[in-house]
Scaffold this motif. Sequence first.
Motif, PDB file in Angstrom:
ATOM      1  N   GLY A 288      -4.717   7.220  -7.587  1.00 23.50           N
ATOM      2  CA  GLY A 288      -3.740   6.205  -7.960  1.00 23.50           C
ATOM      3  C   GLY A 288      -3.334   6.321  -9.414  1.00 23.50           C
ATOM      4  N   ALA A 289      -4.329   6.490 -10.288  1.00 28.67           N
ATOM      5  CA  ALA A 289      -4.028   6.662 -11.708  1.00 28.67           C
ATOM      6  C   ALA A 289      -3.223   7.935 -11.932  1.00 28.67           C
ATOM      7  CB  ALA A 289      -5.322   6.693 -12.510  1.00 28.67           C
ATOM      8  N   GLY A 290      -3.587   8.994 -11.209  1.00 29.53           N
ATOM      9  CA  GLY A 290      -2.850  10.249 -11.344  1.00 29.53           C
ATOM     10  C   GLY A 290      -1.397  10.092 -10.942  1.00 29.53           C
ATOM     11  N   TRP A 291      -1.157   9.348  -9.852  1.00 32.95           N
ATOM     12  CA  TRP A 291       0.235   9.130  -9.430  1.00 32.95           C
ATOM     13  C   TRP A 291       1.005   8.347 -10.482  1.00 32.95           C
ATOM     14  CZ3 TRP A 291       2.671   4.378  -8.399  1.00 32.95           C
ATOM     15  CH2 TRP A 291       3.995   4.501  -7.964  1.00 32.95           C
ATOM     16  N   SER A 292       0.425   7.292 -11.036  1.00 35.66           N
ATOM     17  CA  SER A 292       1.151   6.466 -11.997  1.00 35.66           C
ATOM     18  C   SER A 292       1.511   7.252 -13.254  1.00 35.66           C
ATOM     19  CB  SER A 292       0.327   5.228 -12.373  1.00 35.66           C
ATOM     20  OG  SER A 292      -0.776   5.564 -13.198  1.00 35.66           O
ATOM     21  N   ARG A 293       0.683   8.207 -13.622  1.00 36.93           N
ATOM     22  CA  ARG A 293       0.950   8.992 -14.832  1.00 36.93           C
ATOM     23  C   ARG A 293       2.001  10.066 -14.615  1.00 36.93           C
ATOM     24  NH1 ARG A 293      -5.483   9.633 -15.492  1.00 36.93           N
ATOM     25  NH2 ARG A 293      -5.929   7.518 -16.259  1.00 36.93           N
ATOM     26  N   THR A 294       2.148  10.522 -13.395  1.00 39.64           N
ATOM     27  CA  THR A 294       3.054  11.636 -13.129  1.00 39.64           C
ATOM     28  C   THR A 294       4.333  11.228 -12.407  1.00 39.64           C
ATOM     29  OG1 THR A 294       1.912  12.157 -11.052  1.00 39.64           O
ATOM     30  CG2 THR A 294       1.132  13.254 -13.043  1.00 39.64           C
ATOM     31  N   ALA A 295       4.439   9.960 -11.982  1.00 39.44           N
ATOM     32  CA  ALA A 295       5.632   9.508 -11.259  1.00 39.44           C
ATOM     33  C   ALA A 295       6.872   9.688 -12.120  1.00 39.44           C
ATOM     34  CB  ALA A 295       5.476   8.046 -10.854  1.00 39.44           C
ATOM     35  N   ARG A 296       7.935  10.208 -11.503  1.00 37.91           N
ATOM     36  CA  ARG A 296       9.181  10.465 -12.205  1.00 37.91           C
ATOM     37  C   ARG A 296      10.354  10.005 -11.341  1.00 37.91           C
ATOM     38  NH1 ARG A 296       5.800  11.025 -15.328  1.00 37.91           N
ATOM     39  NH2 ARG A 296       5.396  12.716 -16.820  1.00 37.91           N
ATOM     40  N   PRO A 297      11.460   9.583 -11.955  1.00 36.39           N
ATOM     41  CA  PRO A 297      12.640   9.210 -11.174  1.00 36.39           C
ATOM     42  C   PRO A 297      13.032  10.312 -10.201  1.00 36.39           C
ATOM     43  CG  PRO A 297      12.930   8.576 -13.461  1.00 36.39           C
ATOM     44  CD  PRO A 297      11.669   9.387 -13.407  1.00 36.39           C
ATOM     45  N   GLY A 298      13.330   9.906  -8.980  1.00 29.16           N
ATOM     46  CA  GLY A 298      13.694  10.850  -7.937  1.00 29.16           C
ATOM     47  C   GLY A 298      12.559  11.217  -7.007  1.00 29.16           C
ATOM     48  N   ASP A 299      11.307  10.951  -7.397  1.00 27.41           N
ATOM     49  CA  ASP A 299      10.171  11.242  -6.516  1.00 27.41           C
ATOM     50  C   ASP A 299      10.289  10.434  -5.230  1.00 27.41           C
ATOM     51  OD1 ASP A 299       9.196  12.840  -8.510  1.00 27.41           O
ATOM     52  OD2 ASP A 299       7.493  11.555  -9.029  1.00 27.41           O
ATOM     53  N   GLU A 300       9.995  11.072  -4.090  1.00 24.96           N
ATOM     54  CA  GLU A 300       9.998  10.379  -2.813  1.00 24.96           C
ATOM     55  C   GLU A 300       8.584   9.968  -2.428  1.00 24.96           C
ATOM     56  OE1 GLU A 300      11.832  13.016  -0.037  1.00 24.96           O
ATOM     57  OE2 GLU A 300      13.858  12.609  -0.769  1.00 24.96           O
TER      58      GLU A 300
ATOM     59  N   TRP B 209      -4.071  14.010   8.352  1.00 24.65           N
ATOM     60  CA  TRP B 209      -3.051  13.986   9.394  1.00 24.65           C
ATOM     61  C   TRP B 209      -2.668  12.569   9.780  1.00 24.65           C
ATOM     62  CZ3 TRP B 209      -3.938  11.582  14.083  1.00 24.65           C
ATOM     63  CH2 TRP B 209      -5.265  11.193  14.326  1.00 24.65           C
ATOM     64  N   LEU B 210      -3.577  11.607   9.527  1.00 22.05           N
ATOM     65  CA  LEU B 210      -3.340  10.232   9.942  1.00 22.05           C
ATOM     66  C   LEU B 210      -2.537   9.458   8.904  1.00 22.05           C
ATOM     67  CD1 LEU B 210      -3.811   7.829  11.822  1.00 22.05           C
ATOM     68  CD2 LEU B 210      -6.012   7.472  10.680  1.00 22.05           C
ATOM     69  N   LEU B 211      -3.009   9.419   7.669  1.00 21.77           N
ATOM     70  CA  LEU B 211      -2.367   8.526   6.708  1.00 21.77           C
ATOM     71  C   LEU B 211      -2.212   9.070   5.305  1.00 21.77           C
ATOM     72  CD1 LEU B 211      -5.085   7.374   5.116  1.00 21.77           C
ATOM     73  CD2 LEU B 211      -5.177   5.869   7.073  1.00 21.77           C
ATOM     74  N   GLY B 212      -3.008  10.040   4.885  1.00 17.86           N
ATOM     75  CA  GLY B 212      -2.986  10.415   3.483  1.00 17.86           C
ATOM     76  C   GLY B 212      -3.782   9.409   2.658  1.00 17.86           C
ATOM     77  N   THR B 213      -3.690   9.499   1.351  1.00 19.76           N
ATOM     78  CA  THR B 213      -4.415   8.589   0.468  1.00 19.76           C
ATOM     79  C   THR B 213      -3.518   7.426   0.069  1.00 19.76           C
ATOM     80  OG1 THR B 213      -5.854  10.317  -0.411  1.00 19.76           O
ATOM     81  CG2 THR B 213      -5.568   8.357  -1.760  1.00 19.76           C
ATOM     82  N   LEU B 214      -3.948   6.200   0.424  1.00 21.08           N
ATOM     83  CA  LEU B 214      -3.190   4.996   0.102  1.00 21.08           C
ATOM     84  C   LEU B 214      -3.852   4.243  -1.051  1.00 21.08           C
ATOM     85  CD1 LEU B 214      -2.492   3.576   3.690  1.00 21.08           C
ATOM     86  CD2 LEU B 214      -1.040   5.085   2.331  1.00 21.08           C
ATOM     87  N   ARG B 215      -3.032   3.668  -1.909  1.00 21.03           N
ATOM     88  CA  ARG B 215      -3.516   2.804  -2.968  1.00 21.03           C
ATOM     89  C   ARG B 215      -2.699   1.520  -2.987  1.00 21.03           C
ATOM     90  NH1 ARG B 215      -7.291   5.289  -2.496  1.00 21.03           N
ATOM     91  NH2 ARG B 215      -8.577   6.408  -4.008  1.00 21.03           N
TER      92      ARG B 215
ATOM     93  N   ARG C 122       0.861  -1.183   0.000  1.00 23.05           N
ATOM     94  CA  ARG C 122       0.000   0.000   0.000  1.00 23.05           C
ATOM     95  C   ARG C 122       0.892   1.225   0.000  1.00 23.05           C
ATOM     96  NH1 ARG C 122      -5.146  -0.407   0.463  1.00 23.05           N
ATOM     97  NH2 ARG C 122      -5.504   1.480   1.693  1.00 23.05           N
ATOM     98  N   LEU C 123       0.635   2.080  -0.973  1.00 20.62           N
ATOM     99  CA  LEU C 123       1.505   3.209  -1.278  1.00 20.62           C
ATOM    100  C   LEU C 123       0.752   4.513  -1.078  1.00 20.62           C
ATOM    101  CD1 LEU C 123       4.348   3.751  -2.762  1.00 20.62           C
ATOM    102  CD2 LEU C 123       2.967   3.966  -4.817  1.00 20.62           C
ATOM    103  N   ARG C 124       1.378   5.469  -0.418  1.00 18.06           N
ATOM    104  CA  ARG C 124       0.744   6.782  -0.290  1.00 18.06           C
ATOM    105  C   ARG C 124       0.948   7.548  -1.591  1.00 18.06           C
ATOM    106  NH1 ARG C 124       3.111   9.976   4.282  1.00 18.06           N
ATOM    107  NH2 ARG C 124       1.662   8.836   5.612  1.00 18.06           N
ATOM    108  N   VAL C 125      -0.152   7.882  -2.238  1.00 15.96           N
ATOM    109  CA  VAL C 125      -0.066   8.525  -3.549  1.00 15.96           C
ATOM    110  C   VAL C 125      -0.485   9.986  -3.536  1.00 15.96           C
ATOM    111  CG1 VAL C 125      -0.394   6.335  -4.763  1.00 15.96           C
ATOM    112  CG2 VAL C 125      -2.386   7.725  -4.181  1.00 15.96           C
ATOM    113  N   ALA C 126      -1.158  10.424  -2.458  1.00 10.41           N
ATOM    114  CA  ALA C 126      -1.650  11.799  -2.431  1.00 10.41           C
ATOM    115  C   ALA C 126      -2.125  12.135  -1.028  1.00 10.41           C
ATOM    116  CB  ALA C 126      -2.806  11.980  -3.431  1.00 10.41           C
ATOM    117  N   ALA C 127      -2.448  13.392  -0.834  1.00 12.75           N
ATOM    118  CA  ALA C 127      -3.084  13.807   0.409  1.00 12.75           C
ATOM    119  C   ALA C 127      -4.518  13.287   0.445  1.00 12.75           C
ATOM    120  CB  ALA C 127      -3.075  15.325   0.527  1.00 12.75           C
TER     121      ALA C 127
END
Length: 246
Positions: free
Chosen positions: A89-101, A59-65, A47-52
């Motif tokens: 989740g789809a938005g994260w996969s489209r915008t993920a770039r090397p170096g993103d934390e 404050w607890l977890l953010g958005t997990l996918r 489970r990956l945090r992809v957004a607020a």
Amino acid sequence: MKHRLLDRLLLPARVDTVERWAPRLRLITLTGPALAGLDWLPGQHVRLRVAAAPAAIDWLLGTLRTYTVWDYHEQRLQLLVFDHGDGPGAGWSRTARPGDELMLLKPQGNFTTSPAAYHLFAGDETAQAAYGPMLRALPADATVLARLEVDSPSERLPLSREEGAAKGPNWDLEWSYRRGRSAAAAQTLVEAVRGLDLPAEPGMAYLAGEARTIQLIRNHLVQERGWPRRNVLTKPFWTPGRKGLD
């Protein structure tokens, strides 16, 4: 990076590479020292945090996918991400770039192979993320029956021994193509499983993909063929109109 209460349970990582493997499939490789020494079984997910998240719970977890792990070795963890819809989740996969934390939970889940006389796999293109590592991990002499349905040949991944991703002499793997038809409640996939000449003894079945299709195939195996429910593992990844399915 914003800190949240759940951070003490999450592992930090960064995006190393992003590769397009098919029109709607991306292989995203994560790296980082915190990924060393993880316990992972093929078929498990993270489970990956992809957004607020909305302010009340951000404050607890953010958005997990949830994403199935395609491969893992030392400090490198690979996710095969199916690009569909307009959610976070789809938005994260489209915008993920090397170096993103990013932050993620350790691998988990029980959608993994078990010893059996034979193994039956059925699902759509979203199931490939789980089936690839599960098939690679089976013994070389395992008997495998698989019926997979994708929209077009361009969305096939190398899962079979002929395609070089797994080896074994006792494989029966067939693909079918929807060519634009809906993948929801896919009767063609149900009929492909119904047409299998299965041994009288139940094996282990692994059904993943669209939820209604999975239910139809499970009902066929349990109600029509008399398989025990414990011999049918299911992993619903999506269904029209619903969010948050694993």
